[in-house]
Motif scaffolding. Structure first.
Motif, mmCIF file in Angstrom:
data_model
loop_
_atom_site.group_PDB
_atom_site.id
_atom_site.type_symbol
_atom_site.label_atom_id
_atom_site.label_comp_id
_atom_site.label_asym_id
_atom_site.label_seq_id
_atom_site.Cartn_x
_atom_site.Cartn_y
_atom_site.Cartn_z
ATOM 1 N N GLY A 98 0.841 -1.192 0.000
ATOM 2 C CA GLY A 98 0.000 0.000 0.000
ATOM 3 C C GLY A 98 0.878 1.244 0.000
ATOM 4 O O GLY A 98 0.486 2.306 -0.488
ATOM 5 N N SER A 99 2.087 1.112 0.533
ATOM 6 C CA SER A 99 3.014 2.248 0.603
ATOM 7 C C SER A 99 3.293 2.817 -0.784
ATOM 8 O O SER A 99 3.224 4.029 -0.997
ATOM 9 C CB SER A 99 4.340 1.805 1.230
ATOM 10 N N ASN A 174 -5.672 3.897 11.291
ATOM 11 C CA ASN A 174 -4.432 3.701 12.029
ATOM 12 C C ASN A 174 -3.918 5.114 12.260
ATOM 13 O O ASN A 174 -3.719 5.827 11.276
ATOM 14 C CB ASN A 174 -3.438 2.906 11.183
ATOM 15 N N ASP A 202 -7.514 5.220 2.345
ATOM 16 C CA ASP A 202 -6.614 4.124 2.671
ATOM 17 C C ASP A 202 -7.445 3.101 3.452
ATOM 18 O O ASP A 202 -7.824 3.328 4.594
ATOM 19 C CB ASP A 202 -5.467 4.692 3.511
ATOM 20 N N TYR A 205 -7.210 -1.679 6.283
ATOM 21 C CA TYR A 205 -7.752 -2.443 7.426
ATOM 22 C C TYR A 205 -9.229 -2.810 7.230
ATOM 23 O O TYR A 205 -9.930 -3.091 8.196
ATOM 24 C CB TYR A 205 -7.566 -1.650 8.726
ATOM 25 N N SER A 233 -4.033 -3.175 0.492
ATOM 26 C CA SER A 233 -2.826 -3.959 0.743
ATOM 27 C C SER A 233 -3.206 -5.341 1.251
ATOM 28 O O SER A 233 -4.250 -5.514 1.886
ATOM 29 C CB SER A 233 -2.013 -3.233 1.813
ATOM 30 N N SER A 235 -1.078 -6.765 3.285
ATOM 31 C CA SER A 235 -0.240 -6.859 4.488
ATOM 32 C C SER A 235 -1.013 -7.268 5.730
ATOM 33 O O SER A 235 -0.630 -8.189 6.444
ATOM 34 C CB SER A 235 0.453 -5.523 4.759
ATOM 35 N N ARG A 244 4.727 -7.510 0.547
ATOM 36 C CA ARG A 244 4.862 -6.205 -0.105
ATOM 37 C C ARG A 244 3.973 -6.096 -1.344
ATOM 38 O O ARG A 244 4.432 -5.720 -2.428
ATOM 39 C CB ARG A 244 6.341 -5.896 -0.484
HETATM 40 C C1 LIG Z 1 -2.828 2.872 7.358
HETATM 41 C C2 LIG Z 1 -1.756 2.181 6.620
HETATM 42 N N1 LIG Z 1 -1.626 2.405 5.316
HETATM 43 C C3 LIG Z 1 -0.663 1.820 4.587
HETATM 44 C C4 LIG Z 1 0.235 0.967 5.186
HETATM 45 C C5 LIG Z 1 1.327 0.384 4.354
HETATM 46 O O1 LIG Z 1 1.084 -0.931 4.116
HETATM 47 P P1 LIG Z 1 1.990 -1.860 3.194
HETATM 48 O O2 LIG Z 1 2.627 -2.846 4.099
HETATM 49 O O3 LIG Z 1 0.995 -2.479 2.278
HETATM 50 O O4 LIG Z 1 2.960 -1.003 2.460
HETATM 51 C C6 LIG Z 1 0.139 0.689 6.552
HETATM 52 C C7 LIG Z 1 1.098 -0.207 7.217
HETATM 53 O O5 LIG Z 1 1.165 -0.331 8.411
HETATM 54 C C8 LIG Z 1 -0.883 1.313 7.287
HETATM 55 O O6 LIG Z 1 -1.026 1.094 8.602
#
Ligand SMILES: Cc1ncc(COP(=O)(O)O)c(C=O)c1O
Length: 396
Positions: A98-99, A174, A202, A205, A233, A235, A244
């Motif tokens: 997601g980053s 988050n 985003d 979650y 994501s 993740s 990733r």
């Molecule tokens: C709110 C939020 N967005 C994006 C990410 C990034 O996630 P990724 O591991 O998919 O890069 C995180 C990771 O902790 C997150 O908490």
């Protein structure tokens, strides 16, 4: 000595990771640390995902399509359709987490000096992505007293300028654990349409919504077809942080075409991890039911425990696996360091994330910490007790 860039010096340190050297020193002293500071779930990755990689017989680990495997994108669209998010594979770009999707989104919609309004506290790495993209974050404060609900729309409206390109929300949040209601999402949609700006949501979650509440996606509103960009994501959803793999989703063709140029520049997302992520889509619902049940009981244990500690105020999270707690201290940075350097109870201590790094307004959230409930209940119980004793000793 050649000089590094102004941009490089402006990159913020991660508030989640900056205490790591202190933790390492404590571990060297033989101390056990309960890590409440980082969102690394202890939940097992679904077997279907791991087996897909174990059983694969690739001979050439080649580049994939810059937007990701077509088959994966189409299957992923099927997952979204079941969640009332009507998108096709062509409206998805697979990213390296997601980053990377957040970076592509910022790069696609904002120029240097443009502004993005974000309710704070927010995921701290948004600061880093904004610096990397030359974007200015304009924070709008959400408050612990309302469990970090959406601030009044009038507060957003006050901040909108000719440079405003988007509002970025994290849903569920988050570090707040707040889950926006359908009503709140619709208010944001009206605002975005009125000012013709993007809403970036985003939703990494998404699956983590508690108390029977349904997550409501920004993508479920047809009127936002040109204004909504979703970040996702694998993740957290499948406890696959190391894979990733994430994605950027939008029905706006220009956004997708632009993000695609960023995607082409970095060639492709990783191959084995796409195989695992595609297979993860077969994860049975029972996996999620068990995970939600586990997180709900951890959350209940944590919130009840924190409420029992004198002077602690806590927002009750309805999603994700974090909460923000206000502690009876003046500086959470100092307290978090002290926990690692100077405190121990039976040779054990806890690690928390000071919350100031999740705000972009200076000197805000100084007495708050983010706690992630990613530990098993018996460890969470021990950690809460350690925190209680530590606060008493710190304030002696
Ligand atoms: C709110 C939020 N967005 C994006 C990410 C990034 O996630 P990724 O591991 O998919 O890069 C995180 C990771 O902790 C997150 O908490």
């Amino acid at each position: 000595m050649p000089k590094i860039s102004v941009k490089g010096s402006s990159m913020p340190e991660s508030p989640i990771r900056k205490l790591v050297p202190f933790a390492e020193a404590a571990i060297k002293k033989g101390r056990k640390i309960y890590q409440l500071n980082i969102g690394q779930p202890d939940i097992k990755t679904p077997d279907v995902a791991l087996d897909a990689v174990r059983n694969h017989t690739i001979e050439v680990l080649s580049y994939s399509h810059s937007a990701g495997f077509e088959g994966y994108r189409n299957k992923l669209a099927g997952y979204y359709q079941k969640k009332n998010i009507p998108v096709t594979g062509e409206e998805i770009i697979i990213t390296t987490g997601g980053s990377e999707a957040l970076l592509f989104a910022m790069g696609s919609i904002a120029d240097a000096g443009d502004e993005i309004i974000i309710p704070e506290p927010f995921y701290a790495n948004y600061n880093g992505f904004a610096v990397a993209s030359g974007v200015k974050i304009v924070p709008v404060e959400s408050k612990i007293e309302t469990d970090f609900a959406l601030p009044p729309i009038s507060e957003f409206e006050k901040l909108i300028s000719p440079k405003t390109k988007a509002i970025l929300i994290c849903n569920p949040g988050n570090p707040t654990g707040y889950l926006y209601t359908e009503e709140e999402i619709k208010q944001l949609a009206d605002l975005a349409l009125k000012h013709d700006i993007f809403i970036v949501a985003d939703e990494v979650y998404r699956e983590f919504a508690y108390d029977g509440i349904q997550h409501f996606s920004i993508m479920s509103l047809p009127q936002l077809k040109d204004h909504a960009i979703m970040i996702d994501s694998v993740s957290k959803r499948y406890s696959m942080c190391g894979a990733r793999i994430g994605c950027l989703v939008s029905k706006n063709k220009e956004v997708i075409a632009t993000a695609m140029k960023f995607a082409q520049a970095r060639l492709s997302p990783p191959t084995f991890e796409q195989i695992a992520s595609e297979a993860a889509l077969e994860t049975p619902q029972s996996y999620f039911d068990d995970v939600i049940e586990e997180y709900t009981s951890r959350r209940n244990l944590l919130i009840e425990g924190l409420k029992q500690i004198e002077g602690v105020k806590v927002a009750v999270p309805k999603g994700a696996f974090y909460c923000i707690a206000e502690l009876p201290i003046d500086n959470a940075d100092k307290f978090a360091k002290w926990l690692l350097e100077d405190f121990q109870m039976d040779n054990e201590t806890v690690m928390v994330a000071p919350a100031a790094g999740f705000y972009s307004t200076p000197n805000t959230g100084m007495n708050q910490v983010r706690i992630a409930y990613v530990l098993k209940k018996e460890n969470l119980e021990k950690a809460i007790n350690i925190l209680k004793v530590a606060l008493k000793e710190y304030n002696k």
